[in-house]
Design a protein around this motif. Structure first.
Motif, mmCIF file in Angstrom:
data_model
loop_
_atom_site.group_PDB
_atom_site.id
_atom_site.type_symbol
_atom_site.label_atom_id
_atom_site.label_comp_id
_atom_site.label_asym_id
_atom_site.label_seq_id
_atom_site.Cartn_x
_atom_site.Cartn_y
_atom_site.Cartn_z
ATOM 1 N N TRP A 155 0.846 -1.346 0.029
ATOM 2 C CA TRP A 155 -0.273 -0.448 0.203
ATOM 3 C C TRP A 155 0.853 1.136 -0.172
ATOM 4 C CZ3 TRP A 155 -0.773 -4.585 2.001
ATOM 5 C CH2 TRP A 155 -2.831 -4.669 2.392
ATOM 6 N N LYS A 156 0.732 1.828 -0.914
ATOM 7 C CA LYS A 156 1.681 3.359 -1.176
ATOM 8 C C LYS A 156 0.850 4.297 -0.922
ATOM 9 C CE LYS A 156 4.706 1.923 -4.396
ATOM 10 N NZ LYS A 156 5.336 1.726 -5.648
ATOM 11 N N THR A 157 0.572 4.977 0.458
ATOM 12 C CA THR A 157 -0.098 6.274 0.627
ATOM 13 C C THR A 157 0.639 7.971 0.707
ATOM 14 O OG1 THR A 157 0.673 6.327 3.394
ATOM 15 C CG2 THR A 157 -0.884 4.237 2.424
ATOM 16 N N ASP A 158 0.253 8.874 1.433
ATOM 17 C CA ASP A 158 0.879 9.953 1.133
ATOM 18 C C ASP A 158 1.479 10.303 1.898
ATOM 19 O OD1 ASP A 158 -0.653 10.692 -1.165
ATOM 20 O OD2 ASP A 158 -2.297 11.945 0.478
ATOM 21 N N LYS A 159 1.562 8.751 3.118
ATOM 22 C CA LYS A 159 2.694 9.646 3.860
ATOM 23 C C LYS A 159 3.701 8.039 4.625
ATOM 24 C CE LYS A 159 -1.163 11.852 7.021
ATOM 25 N NZ LYS A 159 -2.002 11.999 8.498
ATOM 26 N N GLY A 160 3.130 6.716 3.126
ATOM 27 C CA GLY A 160 4.234 6.453 3.509
ATOM 28 C C GLY A 160 3.958 5.184 2.762
ATOM 29 N N GLU A 161 4.694 3.734 3.109
ATOM 30 C CA GLU A 161 4.451 2.480 2.475
ATOM 31 C C GLU A 161 4.283 1.539 3.518
ATOM 32 O OE1 GLU A 161 6.388 1.868 -1.415
ATOM 33 O OE2 GLU A 161 7.240 0.066 -0.234
ATOM 34 N N ILE A 162 2.882 0.409 2.888
ATOM 35 C CA ILE A 162 2.882 -0.587 4.093
ATOM 36 C C ILE A 162 3.503 -1.585 3.051
ATOM 37 C CG2 ILE A 162 1.121 -1.311 5.558
ATOM 38 C CD1 ILE A 162 0.287 1.373 5.682
ATOM 39 N N GLN A 163 3.704 -2.726 3.622
ATOM 40 C CA GLN A 163 4.252 -3.659 3.419
ATOM 41 C C GLN A 163 3.847 -5.389 4.160
ATOM 42 O OE1 GLN A 163 8.585 -4.011 1.787
ATOM 43 N NE2 GLN A 163 8.505 -2.306 0.865
ATOM 44 N N LEU A 164 2.669 -6.525 3.235
ATOM 45 C CA LEU A 164 2.183 -6.980 3.795
ATOM 46 C C LEU A 164 3.015 -8.344 3.386
ATOM 47 C CD1 LEU A 164 0.665 -8.886 6.075
ATOM 48 C CD2 LEU A 164 -1.375 -9.051 4.195
ATOM 49 N N SER A 165 3.851 -9.260 3.816
ATOM 50 C CA SER A 165 4.695 -10.273 2.816
ATOM 51 C C SER A 165 4.045 -11.770 4.242
ATOM 52 C CB SER A 165 5.679 -9.963 2.885
ATOM 53 O OG SER A 165 6.253 -9.734 3.324
ATOM 54 N N ILE A 166 4.873 -13.051 3.164
ATOM 55 C CA ILE A 166 4.516 -14.452 3.746
ATOM 56 C C ILE A 166 6.331 -13.977 3.495
ATOM 57 C CG2 ILE A 166 4.896 -16.629 3.872
ATOM 58 C CD1 ILE A 166 1.676 -16.446 2.436
ATOM 59 N N GLU A 167 7.003 -14.679 4.550
ATOM 60 C CA GLU A 167 8.378 -14.853 4.940
ATOM 61 C C GLU A 167 8.427 -15.684 5.496
ATOM 62 O OE1 GLU A 167 10.578 -13.164 3.252
ATOM 63 O OE2 GLU A 167 8.714 -11.178 3.141
ATOM 64 N N HIS A 168 10.068 -15.992 5.411
ATOM 65 C CA HIS A 168 10.810 -16.869 6.091
ATOM 66 C C HIS A 168 12.209 -17.504 6.410
ATOM 67 C CE1 HIS A 168 13.867 -19.082 3.108
ATOM 68 N NE2 HIS A 168 13.374 -18.640 2.513
#
Length: 197
Positions: A155-168
């Protein structure tokens, strides 16, 4: 009369503080703008119920509950040369099965969509040829552990970026990660780095 003046002054200060936090230009994590020094931010997270585990290499690690999930690890990061918080990362608890791992991912994604709208970018696939697509839960977890799973939303917003991911991490830890990057402080850090080039 003095009491009325004091109460009016306290109300005025409270309303300024509330307005400032609500109108912050910074991305917000757990109601707190992503800004300030590392010690200041850790102190605010402690007030939110997190416990401080340790601070190492410009990142403070905390433990606590977040977004309805218990026992999350939260990393608060700064640029070492400038004590300014710009990134928050949340590692949700490890999962042993694809159904619980993907369940966490899609649950969080749904909540983020409700708050921030549709993601600017997302990919959700197993990065393998069509003939070797995973068929069951165990096979899907195998693909996660060996870097063949690409599940992320941004998600790119005016205030910054949010990243959601599956990791290992290696083959023993599979989890969902949620990261917040404050735009203002990230730009300050990039500008400082460019001056060094």
């Amino acid at each position: 009369m003095k009491t009325k003046i004091i109460l009016s002054f306290v109300f005025f200060l409270t309303s300024i503080s509330f307005t400032y936090s609500q109108g912050s230009d910074h991305l917000v994590f757990k109601g707190v703008p992503i800004d300030g020094t590392l010690d200041e931010y850790v102190s605010k997270m402690k007030e939110e119920g997190f416990s401080h585990i340790k601070t190492e290499n410009g990142t403070a690690l905390l433990n606590g509950d977040f977004a309805g999930y218990k026992d999350c690890i939260v990393g608060v990061s700064i640029l070492k040369q400038k004590d300014l918080v710009y990134k928050i990362g949340v590692l949700f608890p490890d999962k042993e099965t694809w159904s619980t791992l993907s369940g966490n991912y899609f649950d969080l994604k749904e909540m983020l969509i409700e708050k921030y709208g549709k993601p600017s970018d997302d990919i959700e696939k197993f990065d393998v040829p069509s003939y070797s697509q995973p068929r069951d839960d165990n096979d899907k977890m195998y693909k996660v552990k060996f870097d063949n799973c690409k599940y992320y939303s941004i998600w790119k917003t005016d205030k910054g970026e949010i990243q959601l991911s599956i990791e290992h991490e290696s083959v023993s830890h599979c989890f969902v990660r949620l990261s917040y990057f404050d735009k203002i402080n990230s730009n300050i850090i990039k500008a400082k780095a460019k001056r060094d080039l």
